[in-house]
Design an enzyme around this catalytic site. Structure first.
Site, PDB file in Angstrom:
ATOM      1  N   CYS A  99       9.800   1.304   3.774  1.00  0.00           N
ATOM      2  CA  CYS A  99      10.786   0.321   4.206  1.00  0.00           C
ATOM      3  C   CYS A  99      12.176   0.916   4.318  1.00  0.00           C
ATOM      4  O   CYS A  99      13.067   0.304   4.903  1.00  0.00           O
ATOM      5  CB  CYS A  99      10.798  -0.877   3.263  1.00  0.00           C
ATOM      6  SG  CYS A  99      11.346  -0.485   1.587  1.00  0.00           S
ATOM      7  N   PHE A 116       0.802  -1.220   0.000  1.00  0.00           N
ATOM      8  CA  PHE A 116       0.000   0.000   0.000  1.00  0.00           C
ATOM      9  C   PHE A 116       0.833   1.268   0.000  1.00  0.00           C
ATOM     10  O   PHE A 116       0.364   2.326  -0.421  1.00  0.00           O
ATOM     11  CB  PHE A 116      -0.936   0.029   1.224  1.00  0.00           C
ATOM     12  CG  PHE A 116      -0.230   0.347   2.520  1.00  0.00           C
ATOM     13  CD1 PHE A 116       0.008   1.662   2.910  1.00  0.00           C
ATOM     14  CD2 PHE A 116       0.216  -0.666   3.353  1.00  0.00           C
ATOM     15  CE1 PHE A 116       0.676   1.959   4.089  1.00  0.00           C
ATOM     16  CE2 PHE A 116       0.878  -0.384   4.542  1.00  0.00           C
ATOM     17  CZ  PHE A 116       1.105   0.934   4.907  1.00  0.00           C
TER      18      PHE A 116
END
Length: 496
Positions: free
Chosen positions: A281, A149
C-alpha cells in the site's frame, strides 16, 4: 496435504470444518497447504475464551506483560530467517524482501516491550479549587485483527503485540492466501510464555470476518486491505458499536522536480514501484515529472528494463510473482486498458516468463507515460509492478494533481530545494510525506496513517475514555469514546 491449524484456547487444533481453502506457492501455483473456514462453533469458542481470559489478563502487572514481549522479540530474532523462508514460499517474495517484512514486525514487538511507559496516566492538582484529576490507562477487552496477504508477518505484528501488551486479548484472522506465516508467529508467541488464550488465530473468509464484526464481545477491530473491503469493515463494525481502524487503498505519487538528483530519482523509482511486485500500500505507483524532469523518463525505462522477477531463492531476482492467477489477470487487464485509453506503454510486463517456472504468476516491469487523471490505470490501485508517469508544467500543478486524488496514504518529493520541500509538506493533503525518501513508512513509535480514502476510523482502536468523580460519600462513573488513548483511559477527579 498439510492443513493449517486453528489456535484456540492456547492449543493448535484441526478444524472440524468441511470447507477448505487452498494455499498455493505463487511461483508454481502448487498447493502447499489447506486453510480451514472456521466453523461458527469454533468462532464462538475463540471469542468466549478470549473474553474469559481477559478477566485475568487485564489484572496482570504491566511489567509482566512487557516481559512476554521481550521474550517474544528475542524468539522472533532467533527464528527470523526461518520465518522469512516460510513467508517467501507462500507469498512469492524474494528472501531479502521477506526478511524485511519480518524485521519490521519485530520492531513493533520491541516497541510493545516498552509498554509500561506508554501505559502511564497523568495527574494535575487543583484543576478547580481543591479538586485534583488523575488519569489511568486501562485495557479495553477482546480485540480483533483482519490482515492482508501482502505482509503476513509485519501487519499481524502491528496489531496483536500492542493490543495484548496493553492488557487486551486478541483474535487474529489472517489472510487465507498465506496463513502459514501467522501460524508460525503464534507458535513462537506461545513459546515466549504468553498465557493460554490471550491470542486466538482463526481462518476463513467473509463469513468469519462478519462474525468478528458483529459479535458484541469484540470491542475493537483493526483491518488492512482494499478500499471496498475497508469501507465494509468500517461501516459494519461501527454499526455494531465497535471501535474500528480500517487502512484501505492507495495511489501514491512521487513528485520529481528538475533540481533533484537524477540518478537518485531513478534508483528510488525502480525500487519503490516494482519492489514486492508492487503489492504494497506504500508503493509508488505514480511518478509526476515537473518541467524539464520529464526528460528523465527514458532513464527510468532503461533502469526498469533491467529488473527481472524470479523465485524467492534466486539472488538475481528483484521481486517475485503476484499472489494469484486472479491478481495477475487483473493487473494485465489494467495494463491493456491503460494502453486502450491512450497512455503510452513504454514497457509491457504481460507475458513475462521465468525460466524453469512456467506456471508462476509473473508480471514484468511495466511503464506508462502520458497518463491522464481520467484513465483507469491512474484511478485504480493496480497492486502490481506498474509505474504510471505523468507530466506537468509546474510544481503547483503537481501539488494540485496529488491533492485531487481520492487517496492520501503516502507521497514523496525529490528536490534539492528546502523551500520546495517545506511547501510540499505544508500544502500536500497526504498522511505520510517523504522528502527524498521513496517510501515514507514510519517506525512503530510514530502513527501509521493515511488520509482521505486511504483510512477510515479511529487511530487508537484499542482504547476508550472514562471519567470517574470521587466524593467523600459515593462514586459515579460515566464513559464515552475518545481518540487519544492506546487503551482505555480512566480519569479520576477527587474532591478534597
Amino acid at each position: 496435504m498439510k492443513t493449517v491449524p486453528l489456535y484456540i484456547g492456547g492449543e493448535f487444533v484441526e478444524s472440524q470444518t468441511d470447507q477448505w481453502i487452498d494455499v498455493t506457492n505463487p511461483a508454481t501455483n502448487e498447493v502447499i497447504a489447506r486453510a480451514p473456514c472456521t466453523t461458527d462453533a469454533e468462532m464462538r469458542r475463540a471469542i468466549d475464551f478470549a473474553g474469559e481470559v481477559f478477566k485475568s489478563w487485564k489484572e496482570t502487572p504491566v511489567s509482566e506483560r512487557a516481559r512476554v514481549m521481550m521474550r517474544y522479540q528475542a524468539l522472533l530474532k532467533e527464528h527470523h530467517d526461518d520465518i522469512a523462508e516460510i513467508l517467501s514460499q507462500e507469498t512469492g517474495k524474494t528472501f531479502e524482501d521477506a526478511k524485511g517484512d519480518v524485521w519490521r514486525g519485530i520492531e513493533v514487538v520491541e516497541h510493545a516491550a516498552n509498554i509500561p511507559s506508554l501505559m502511564m496516566g497523568e495527574t494535575v492538582e487543583n484543576v478547580a479549587r481543591e479538586i485534583d484529576t488523575y488519569s489511568y490507562i486501562q485495557p479495553l477487552g477482546v480485540c480483533a485483527g483482519i490482515t492482508p496477504f501482502n505482509f503476513p508477518a509485519m501487519i499481524p505484528l502491528w496489531m496483536f503485540p500492542m493490543a495484548i501488551a496493553c492488557g487486551n486479548t486478541f483474535i487474529l484472522k489472517p489472510s487465507e492466501q498465506d496463513p502459514l506465516t501467522p501460524t508460525r508467529l503464534a507458535e513462537l508467541f506461545e513459546e515466549a510464555g504468553a498465557p493460554k488464550g490471550v491470542l486466538q488465530v482463526v481462518h476463513g473468509g467473509k463469513e468469519q470476518v462478519d462474525i468478528l464484526l458483529t459479535d458484541p464481545a469484540i470491542k475493537a477491530v483493526s483491518f488492512v486491505g482494499s478500499v471496498p473491503v475497508g469501507r465494509y469493515i468500517y461501516e459494519t463494525g461501527t454499526k455494531n458499536m465497535k471501535r474500528v481502524q480500517s487502512f484501505a487503498g492507495a495511489k501514491n505519487h512521487m513528485v520529481i522536480l528538475p533540481d533533484a538528483d537524477k540518478q537518485q530519482v531513478v534508483n528510488a523509482l525502480v525500487g519503490a514501484s516494482v519492489g514486492a511486485a508492487g503489492q504494497r500500500c506504500m508503493a509508488i505507483s505514480v511518478a509526476v515529472f515537473v518541467g524539464e524532469a520529464q526528460e528523465w523518463i527514458p532513464d527510468v525505462k532503461e533502469a526498469l528494463a533491467a529488473v527481472k522477477p524470479g523465485a524467492w531463492d534466486d539472488k538475481g531476482a528483484s521481486y517475485g510473482p503476484v499472489i494469484s492467477p486472479q491478481a495477475k489477470k487483473r493487473v494485465e487487464s489494467l495494463i491493456a486498458q491503460g494502453e486502450a485509453e491512450g497512455a503510452k506503454l513504454l514497457l509491457d510486463g504481460r507475458g513475462c516468463e521465468v525460466p524453469g517456472l512456467p506456471d508462476g504468476n509473473w508480471v514484468g516491469p511495466t511503464l506508462f507515460s502520458g497518463v491522464k487523471p481520467e484513465m483507469e490505470v491512474y484511478k485504480e490501485e493496480i497492486f502490481g509492478p506498474v509505474l504510471a508517469c505523468m507530466e506537468v508544467d509546474t510544481f503547483g500543478d503537481a501539488i494540485e494533481l496529488v491533492n485531487n486524488s481520492p487517496y492520501g496514504n503516502g507521497t514523496s518529493l525529490y528536490t534539492s530545494s528546502g523551500g520546495a520541500a517545506r511547501r510540499y509538506q505544508h500544502e500536500i493533503e497526504v498522511g505520510q510525506v517523504g522528502i527524498n525518501v521513496p517510501i515514507p513508512v514510519p517506525l512503530p513509535f510514530f502513527s501509521f496513517t493515511g488520509w482521505k480514502g486511504s483510512f477510515y476510523g479511529d487511530q487508537h482502536a484499542y482504547g476508550k475514555q472514562a471519567v470517574r468523580f470521587y466524593t467523600e460519600t459515593k462514586t459515579i462513573t460515566a464513559r464515552w469514546f475518545a481518540k487519544d488513548a492506546i487503551a482505555e483511559t480512566n480519569f479520576s477527579i477527587r474532591m478534597r
